[in-house]
Design a protein around this motif. Structure first.
Motif, short mmCIF file in Angstrom:
data_model
loop_
_atom_site.label_atom_id
_atom_site.label_comp_id
_atom_site.label_asym_id
_atom_site.label_seq_id
_atom_site.Cartn_x
_atom_site.Cartn_y
_atom_site.Cartn_z
N UNK A 51 0.82 -1.22 0.00
CA UNK A 51 0.00 0.00 0.00
C UNK A 51 0.86 1.27 0.00
N UNK A 52 2.15 1.09 0.29
CA UNK A 52 3.05 2.25 0.34
C UNK A 52 2.69 3.22 1.46
N UNK A 53 2.23 2.69 2.57
CA UNK A 53 1.82 3.54 3.69
C UNK A 53 2.39 2.98 5.00
N UNK A 54 2.65 3.91 5.95
CA UNK A 54 2.97 3.50 7.32
C UNK A 54 1.63 3.31 8.02
N UNK A 196 -0.39 11.26 14.78
CA UNK A 196 -0.51 11.38 13.31
C UNK A 196 0.63 10.72 12.54
N UNK A 197 1.76 10.47 13.19
CA UNK A 197 2.87 9.79 12.50
C UNK A 197 2.97 8.33 12.91
N UNK A 282 -7.44 1.35 4.51
CA UNK A 282 -7.71 1.58 3.09
C UNK A 282 -6.83 2.74 2.60
N UNK A 283 -6.14 2.51 1.49
CA UNK A 283 -5.30 3.60 0.96
C UNK A 283 -6.17 4.65 0.29
N UNK A 284 -5.91 5.90 0.63
CA UNK A 284 -6.67 7.00 0.04
C UNK A 284 -5.78 7.74 -0.93
N UNK A 285 -6.29 7.94 -2.13
CA UNK A 285 -5.52 8.76 -3.06
C UNK A 285 -6.12 10.15 -3.19
N UNK A 286 -7.28 10.34 -2.55
CA UNK A 286 -7.92 11.66 -2.50
C UNK A 286 -8.31 11.95 -1.06
N UNK A 287 -8.37 13.21 -0.68
CA UNK A 287 -8.73 13.50 0.71
C UNK A 287 -10.18 13.12 1.01
N UNK A 308 -10.99 6.25 11.38
CA UNK A 308 -9.94 7.24 11.56
C UNK A 308 -9.38 7.58 10.19
N UNK A 309 -8.94 8.81 10.02
CA UNK A 309 -8.27 9.16 8.77
C UNK A 309 -6.98 9.90 9.09
N UNK A 310 -5.89 9.48 8.44
CA UNK A 310 -4.63 10.20 8.61
C UNK A 310 -3.67 9.82 7.49
N UNK A 311 -2.96 10.80 7.01
CA UNK A 311 -1.82 10.54 6.16
C UNK A 311 -2.14 9.58 5.01
N UNK A 312 -3.25 9.83 4.31
CA UNK A 312 -3.57 9.00 3.16
C UNK A 312 -4.07 7.62 3.49
N UNK A 313 -4.58 7.46 4.69
CA UNK A 313 -5.07 6.15 5.12
C UNK A 313 -6.39 6.32 5.86
#
Ligand SMILES: Cc1cc2nc3c(=O)[nH]c(=O)nc-3n(C[C@H](O)[C@H](O)[C@H](O)COP(=O)(O)OP(=O)(O)OC[C@H]3O[C@@H](n4cnc5c(N)ncnc54)[C@H](O)[C@@H]3O)c2cc1C
Length: 462
Positions: A51-54, A196-197, A282-287, A308-313
């Protein structure tokens, strides 16, 4: 002064890390043994290459009333990676009909209908006080009437997510402790604190870096398989295939999960494992804007419980989720996506294929928290004079949470430090008089002073 010996800490979850940090602050030598390749235990972040996400193993709800946890984060330098939302506010969404409301505790909130669950009255909230006077045997459903106006929209979802079990089983006393530590202490104790990180950046990595910097040995991939006992002491153990022999002043803090501790310590009584918690990331490509406008929203009327939503996730959490966890990941994702997609503003529409996702099933996410199981929680001290216990499954009076883990670690460290200063206990006489379960009174880390800030802003914790 004579060498007080090494403290060996088994398990680098938050309980073990908190114990190790407190011991090193007191000038003690510490070695930690963690079976996994990374520290953090049930509170950790990882990079998902697909997913390329932390991402975190699961969303964790932390509140400003979690005093020991936030004090630990402040002392280790992790609070720079935390964000406190002010003023305290909890948006909710009914998945069945799209109705939404925001609970805004603090001040005279009970007398302001716009800050309460729609249709509720102040007296409905006071009913929860019955959990403060609950007996050991009472479940949440025993103390809060299922016919009450707030049972379905508030108490059930809060109790299930705080105690990871059905309201008919989980302990009313533990739910009372949640209320006592947060809602009853006012707005300043109810602010959501986000990472958030990721969880590791706030609660794990700064602690391990701090420990290493002061000379503690942090052994990762070092599983402890067996402890050896002689008379009233632990004399050694094997870790990662090597054997460790304890010196006469060395001690052990066992901060592994309950089911591991039960295996390592003869005769130890522990609570059984509790249900799974499932997270869909879920990976988000849009806000995406969540209902209520905050980075999280509580959900009622469906399977999904928090979003929860943060950092494209975008992450969905479901507690008490054994049945869900038995399903294949694709089916879990499909079921949760159908529930939430139509409530996400503009960007994702129901009927679109679900974006790339990852399902994390944490089986045995917490110990079981029924009244019967809670009565099996052991005290910090054991009948072995140089062995103490830490973990969210020990007797803290709190639900099995990050706060409980840190408090238990603090207590185990304090007990170890006081052993070293207590010649009677060290001589073994102490255990002759304390073979019963005793519950000393402990002090925990003080509150983090709240920093003033403009309303509606989020603040970094410092
Ligand atoms: C998905 C999920 C969501 C959660 N949500 C929340 C929340 O919203 N808010 C909240 O406050 N809490 C939440 N919790 C609970 C919280 O994460 C735990 O209570 C807390 O992390 C427990 O910490 P611990 O140190 O007691 O145990 P653990 O984190 O389990 O640490 C024990 C460590 O011991 C290690 N270990 C095990 N066996 C051995 C061995 N033989 N030798 C050496 N090491 C060993 C393990 O690998 C682990 O690192 C959640 C938990 C999960 C799983």
């Amino acid at each position: 002064m004579s060498d007080p010996g090494i403290v060996h800490v088994i398990g680098a979850g938050l309980a073990g890390l908190a114990a190790a940090v407190r011991l090193t602050e007191a000038g003690r030598r510490v070695a930690i043994y963690e079976q996994a390749p990374q520290a953090g235990g049930r509170c950790r972040s990882f990079h998902d290459a697909a997913l390329g996400r932390l991402m975190d193993n699961g969303n964790h709800m932390v509140l400003s009333g979690n005093r020991a946890l936030l004090d630990y984060a402040r002392r280790t330098g992790g609070s720079d990676a935390l964000e406190e939302l002010r003023p305290a506010a909890f948006p909710f969404l009914d998945l069945r009909n799209g109705a939404s409301w925001t609970l805004v505790p603090g001040g005279l909130w009970l007398f302001d209908p716009t800050r309460r669950v729609p249709g509720s009255r102040p007296v409905d909230y006071l009913a929860a006080l019955r959990c403060l006077t609950a007996g050991r045997e009472h479940s949440v459903a025993d103390r809060l009437s299922p016919n009450g106006a707030l049972f379905e929209p508030l108490w059930r979802p809060l109790a299930v997510s705080a105690l990871n079990g059905p309201v008919e089983r989980v302990s009313a006393r533990l739910f009372g402790a949640v209320l006592r530590e947060t809602l009853l202490r006012g707005e300043a104790a109810c602010r959501p604190v986000l990472a958030p990180h990721g969880l590791s950046a706030a609660f794990v990595d700064p602690a391990t870096a701090r420990l290493r910097a002061v000379g503690a040995a942090v052994h990762l991939g070092a599983r402890v398989d067996a402890l050896t006992f002689e008379e009233d002491r632990v004399t050694g153990f094997s870790a990662g295939g090597d054997s460790v022999t304890l010196g006469p002043r060395d001690s052990v803090i066992l901060a592994a999960p309950a089911w591991v501790a039960e295996r390592l310590v003869p005769g130890l009584v522990v609570p059984p494992p509790g249900p799974a918690i499932v997270n869909l990331h879920i990976r988000l490509d849009r806000p995406v804007r969540l209902p209520g406008g905050l980075p999280f929203v509580g959900l009622v009327g469906g399977i999904a419980e928090w979003l929860f939503v943060r950092d494209g996730l975008l992450s969905v959490t479901v507690s008490d989720a054994d049945a869900l966890a038995d399903l294949p990941a694709e089916e879990i994702a499909a079921r949760l996506w159908v529930e939430i997609a139509r409530h996400l503003t503009a960007t994702q529409r129901l009927g679109e294929p679900i974006p790339p996702f990852r399902v994390v099933k944490e089986r045995r996410a917490t110990p079981d928290q029924s009244s019967e199981s809670v009565s099996r929680r052991p005290a910090t001290r054991t009948r072995w004079i140089n062995l103490t216990l830490a973990g969210d499954w020990t007797e803290t009076g709190l639900p099995a949470t990050l706060e409980a883990a840190v408090r238990s670690g603090n207590r185990a460290a304090d007990a170890t430090l006081s052993n070293g200063n207590n010649p009677i206990r060290r001589s073994g006489l102490f255990t002759a008089f304390t073979s019963f379960r005793h519950r000393p009174i402990w002090t925990d880390g003080g509150a983090v002073p709240a920093r003033p800030g403009p309303e509606g802003q989020s603040k970094k914790r410092g």
